[in-house]
Motif scaffolding. Sequence first.
Motif: not given
Length: 115
Positions: A49-50, A52-54, A56-57
Amino acid sequence: MNLLDFLIPAAQAQTAGAAPAGGGSPLLTFLPMIGLLVVMYFLMIRPQMKRQKEHRAMLDKLSRGDEVITSGGIAGVVSEVGDNFITIEVADNVRVRVQKGAVGNVLPKGTLKSA
């Protein structure tokens, strides 16, 4: 003779002072499974999840002039940015249109010119 006599030897079945068959706590029965889920969350789910968040950013910060490498290995300079697609210039007057999610990495400026 009964089928259980083959599966459970008589010496093991006759332990002194053993607890009744259904006397265990349900919480103790599910505790190893709960522990396994917690370990799996911290070792597998949370890091994914971490990442994926990076990613996306990184995609949200893409702008014209950034040097990128796609997940397919195409390296180029971003010439246009849309909502779902970007256009990458891979050579002079050669442009490729790819989905934004296909961008794997953003390279430091000047990386492609030095290669």
